[in-house]
Design an enzyme around this catalytic site. Structure first.
Site, short mmCIF file in Angstrom:
data_model
loop_
_atom_site.label_atom_id
_atom_site.label_comp_id
_atom_site.label_asym_id
_atom_site.label_seq_id
_atom_site.Cartn_x
_atom_site.Cartn_y
_atom_site.Cartn_z
N TYR A 1 -57.97 -43.38 -87.98
CA TYR A 1 -57.35 -42.71 -86.83
C TYR A 1 -57.92 -41.29 -86.70
O TYR A 1 -58.53 -40.94 -85.71
CB TYR A 1 -55.83 -42.60 -87.02
CG TYR A 1 -55.02 -43.82 -86.63
CD1 TYR A 1 -55.58 -45.08 -86.55
CD2 TYR A 1 -53.66 -43.69 -86.36
CE1 TYR A 1 -54.81 -46.18 -86.21
CE2 TYR A 1 -52.89 -44.79 -86.01
CZ TYR A 1 -53.47 -46.02 -85.94
OH TYR A 1 -52.70 -47.10 -85.60
N GLN B 1 -57.71 -47.00 -92.86
CA GLN B 1 -57.21 -46.59 -91.54
C GLN B 1 -58.12 -45.51 -90.93
O GLN B 1 -58.26 -44.43 -91.50
CB GLN B 1 -55.80 -46.02 -91.69
CG GLN B 1 -55.19 -45.49 -90.41
CD GLN B 1 -53.87 -44.76 -90.66
OE1 GLN B 1 -53.64 -44.26 -91.76
NE2 GLN B 1 -53.03 -44.68 -89.66
N GLU C 1 -45.65 -46.76 -90.75
CA GLU C 1 -46.23 -45.96 -91.84
C GLU C 1 -45.22 -44.91 -92.32
O GLU C 1 -45.05 -44.69 -93.51
CB GLU C 1 -47.50 -45.26 -91.33
CG GLU C 1 -48.20 -44.44 -92.41
CD GLU C 1 -49.46 -43.72 -91.91
OE1 GLU C 1 -49.76 -43.79 -90.70
OE2 GLU C 1 -50.11 -43.06 -92.73
N SER D 1 -48.06 -34.80 -89.47
CA SER D 1 -47.47 -33.72 -90.27
C SER D 1 -45.97 -33.58 -89.98
O SER D 1 -45.48 -34.02 -88.94
CB SER D 1 -48.18 -32.40 -89.98
OG SER D 1 -47.77 -31.92 -88.72
N ASN D 2 -45.26 -32.94 -90.91
CA ASN D 2 -43.80 -32.81 -90.74
C ASN D 2 -43.46 -31.96 -89.52
O ASN D 2 -42.43 -32.17 -88.88
CB ASN D 2 -43.19 -32.25 -92.02
CG ASN D 2 -43.10 -33.31 -93.11
OD1 ASN D 2 -43.70 -34.38 -92.97
ND2 ASN D 2 -42.37 -33.03 -94.16
N GLU D 3 -44.32 -30.99 -89.18
CA GLU D 3 -44.07 -30.19 -87.97
C GLU D 3 -44.12 -31.09 -86.73
O GLU D 3 -43.28 -30.98 -85.84
CB GLU D 3 -45.11 -29.06 -87.83
CG GLU D 3 -44.99 -27.95 -88.85
CD GLU D 3 -45.56 -28.34 -90.22
OE1 GLU D 3 -46.37 -29.28 -90.29
OE2 GLU D 3 -45.17 -27.70 -91.22
C1 LIG Z 1 -54.33 -36.94 -98.23
C2 LIG Z 1 -54.44 -37.34 -96.79
C3 LIG Z 1 -54.68 -38.67 -96.49
C4 LIG Z 1 -54.83 -39.06 -95.15
N1 LIG Z 1 -55.17 -40.37 -94.90
C5 LIG Z 1 -55.49 -40.71 -93.64
C6 LIG Z 1 -56.00 -42.02 -93.36
O1 LIG Z 1 -56.13 -42.88 -94.26
N2 LIG Z 1 -56.37 -42.30 -92.09
C7 LIG Z 1 -56.25 -41.41 -91.08
O2 LIG Z 1 -56.58 -41.75 -89.94
N3 LIG Z 1 -55.76 -40.16 -91.30
C8 LIG Z 1 -55.39 -39.80 -92.55
N4 LIG Z 1 -54.92 -38.52 -92.81
C9 LIG Z 1 -54.93 -37.56 -91.71
C10 LIG Z 1 -53.57 -37.04 -91.30
O3 LIG Z 1 -52.90 -37.95 -90.48
C11 LIG Z 1 -53.81 -35.69 -90.59
O4 LIG Z 1 -54.28 -34.79 -91.59
C12 LIG Z 1 -52.58 -35.14 -89.95
O5 LIG Z 1 -52.23 -35.91 -88.83
C13 LIG Z 1 -52.77 -33.64 -89.51
O6 LIG Z 1 -53.92 -33.51 -88.76
P1 LIG Z 1 -55.03 -32.40 -89.10
O7 LIG Z 1 -55.38 -32.56 -90.55
O8 LIG Z 1 -56.13 -32.53 -88.13
O9 LIG Z 1 -54.30 -31.01 -88.96
P2 LIG Z 1 -54.03 -30.22 -87.59
O10 LIG Z 1 -53.63 -31.17 -86.54
O11 LIG Z 1 -55.21 -29.35 -87.34
O12 LIG Z 1 -52.78 -29.35 -87.97
C14 LIG Z 1 -52.89 -28.12 -88.74
C15 LIG Z 1 -51.49 -27.54 -88.89
O13 LIG Z 1 -50.97 -27.18 -87.58
C16 LIG Z 1 -49.71 -27.82 -87.35
N5 LIG Z 1 -49.63 -28.24 -85.95
C17 LIG Z 1 -50.57 -28.85 -85.22
N6 LIG Z 1 -50.13 -29.09 -83.96
C18 LIG Z 1 -48.86 -28.64 -83.91
C19 LIG Z 1 -47.85 -28.63 -82.89
N7 LIG Z 1 -48.08 -29.15 -81.68
N8 LIG Z 1 -46.63 -28.10 -83.18
C20 LIG Z 1 -46.38 -27.58 -84.42
N9 LIG Z 1 -47.30 -27.56 -85.42
C21 LIG Z 1 -48.52 -28.08 -85.17
C22 LIG Z 1 -49.72 -29.04 -88.27
O14 LIG Z 1 -48.40 -29.43 -88.62
C23 LIG Z 1 -50.49 -28.53 -89.49
O15 LIG Z 1 -49.61 -27.80 -90.34
C24 LIG Z 1 -54.71 -38.11 -94.11
C25 LIG Z 1 -54.43 -36.78 -94.43
C26 LIG Z 1 -54.29 -36.39 -95.73
C27 LIG Z 1 -54.03 -34.94 -96.05
#
Ligand SMILES: Cc1cc2nc3c(=O)[nH]c(=O)nc-3n(C[C@H](O)[C@H](O)[C@H](O)COP(=O)(O)OP(=O)(O)OC[C@H]3O[C@@H](n4cnc5c(N)ncnc54)[C@H](O)[C@@H]3O)c2cc1C
Length: 400
Positions: free
Chosen positions: A128, A126, A245, A385-387
């Site tokens: 994304y 995936q 998902e 993320s859960n948030e």
């Molecule tokens: C082990 C693992 C496997 C994954 N596998 C895939 C995959 O196969 N393909 C893929 O495309 N993606 C994958 N992901 C990506 C995953 O979807 C993202 O990590 C996730 O959406 C969070 O994005 P970020 O890491 O950029 O964190 P950020 O968006 O930078 O967030 C950082 C923190 O800020 C908080 N935050 C951000 N915005 C807000 C808001 N508006 N309100 C409140 N809190 C907020 C978040 O909850 C988090 O705690 C994977 C991630 C992990 C850790």
């Protein structure tokens, strides 16, 4: 959960048990029980065993090779597999891109991609998330420019789970930049990982595992026939996929299996000490988890029932994702608590673990406990993320 099963359902459950006794490969079962990571080949063999029985694409419409099962059958199937500690199916092909292809793809795409996903001949991943575009996914920058015959893709995807094994990747890419809303101008593209210009670099996670990757696209040429649905509508398709998902991430049956296992271990006496389960504080936490799991089971069944009527899972998938992963991580923490210092991955030889007063159940739990604990910190992050799930509930359920 106590569901009164009708005779046909009991028969079905026995059929699943029979399948697991006969067709769940013994070497994979042993690895799972010892907490050893599965290889690509192990996973594909397990997928193919399910496929041979016609039970791989549980959710697909029957016309494409799905099971046509009722929600209760799906529930029983998931529970029996969890009870046998069978591997979870890798979701990227069968549970994620396939529903997008059979819902929004054209006939040529359906006949080209679905049979190979069904038979696990092709491994998908995936694409994304990007560096800087995770929660705020609509800010994604990977570009697909149309050069008159093909799309030319440039950019970077990150956290790509099991991308090191993948033959194909499904991506959200930007096909148009001058748009009123950032969600517009995003398209859903299928990309062959063997295309020149695709490179995969590993990301090593905190417990030392190689599960995630960064995938780079450098002038990657993608034929227009690999565009799913309409150009610029990728955001809509991508959202549907995320809801599927999140239902899968909840992992209720597996949590129940792990909690049962923890309870059994905690009921054993170590060196004649009072079993840990008799510790009031520990027992109270187990009871709270049991209650949470029961509530989750009902929510999951309700969601499965609405999917069975043809509806895509709605914002309730966010509830399942949040509570499902919170329960998983609480079980990880309880297992760490139970194991005490036996959970340490590397105990230097000079430290003896033979403390006579210890009432922990560490012996035999092995060092996988801490690896699981650290690895599964991911569960509250991936799939949105859960948030972010709480934001979705605030907006779409509470109307805030
Ligand atoms: C082990 C693992 C496997 C994954 N596998 C895939 C995959 O196969 N393909 C893929 O495309 N993606 C994958 N992901 C990506 C995953 O979807 C993202 O990590 C996730 O959406 C969070 O994005 P970020 O890491 O950029 O964190 P950020 O968006 O930078 O967030 C950082 C923190 O800020 C908080 N935050 C951000 N915005 C807000 C808001 N508006 N309100 C409140 N809190 C907020 C978040 O909850 C988090 O705690 C994977 C991630 C992990 C850790």
């Amino acid at each position: 959960m106590n569901i009164d099963l009708i005779p046909e359902e009991l028969e079905f459950r026995d059929e699943v048990r029979g399948f697991l006794a006969d067709d769940y490969p013994e070497d994979i079962r042993r690895k799972r029980d010892q907490g050893v990571a599965l290889t690509r080949d192990d996973t594909v063999r397990w997928h193919k065993a399910l496929y041979k029985r016609g039970w791989f694409a549980v959710e697909w419409p029957v016309e494409y090779g799905g099971t046509g099962w009722t929600p209760v059958q799906k529930y029983l199937f998931a529970n029996e597999l969890a009870e046998a500690n069978a591997p979870l199916v890798v979701p990227f092909g069968v549970k994620m891109v396939a529903p997008i292809i059979y819902t929004f793809g054209n006939d040529a795409q359906k006949s080209r991609f679905l049979p190979d996903i069904l038979a696990s001949n092709v491994w998908w991943c995936q694409g994304y998330s990007e560096p800087g575009s995770g929660s705020d996914l609509a800010s994604l920058k990977t570009k697909a420019d149309f050069d008159g015959s093909d799309y030319i893709v440039n950019g970077t995807k990150t956290w790509t789970t099991l991308g090191q094994h993948a033959d194909w990747i499904f991506c959200l890419v930007r096909t148009k930049s001058d748009v009123a809303r950032r969600q517009e101008g995003i398209s859903f593209l299928l990309i062959d990982m063997k295309t020149p210009g695709v490179t995969v670099n590993p990301i090593i996670t905190i417990e030392g595992g190689h599960e995630v990757n960064e995938v780079h696209f450098d002038n990657v040429r993608v034929p227009t026939e690999n565009l799913v649905g309409e150009e610029g509508k990728g955001w809509t398709y991508g959202k549907v996929l995320l809801q599927h998902e999140r239902v899968n991430i909840a992992g209720v049956a597996v949590s129940q299996y792990r909690l049962n296992k923890l309870k059994t271990r905690a009921a054993e006496s170590v060196r004649g000490a009072d079993p840990l389960i008799n510790n009031q504080s520990f027992a109270r936490k187990i009871a709270a988890l049991e209650i949470d799991l029961r509530a989750l089971e009902y929510t999951e069944l309700r969601t499965l029932a609405s999917i069975a009527t043809g509806q895509a899972p709605g914002p309730e998938s966010s509830f399942l994702k949040i509570r499902g992963t919170e329960v998983q991580q609480a079980i990880d923490a309880m297992t760490m608590e139970a194991a005490g210092y036996y959970a340490l991955p590397y105990v230097p030889a000079q430290y003896t673990l033979d403390f006579p007063d210890i009432d922990r159940i560490g012996e035999g739990i092995e060092t996988r406990t801490s690896l699981q604990y650290f690895n599964n910190r991911k569960a509250s992050i991936y799939g949105g993320s859960n948030e972010i799930q709480k934001n979705i509930i605030a907006k779409h359920v509470l109307g805030l």
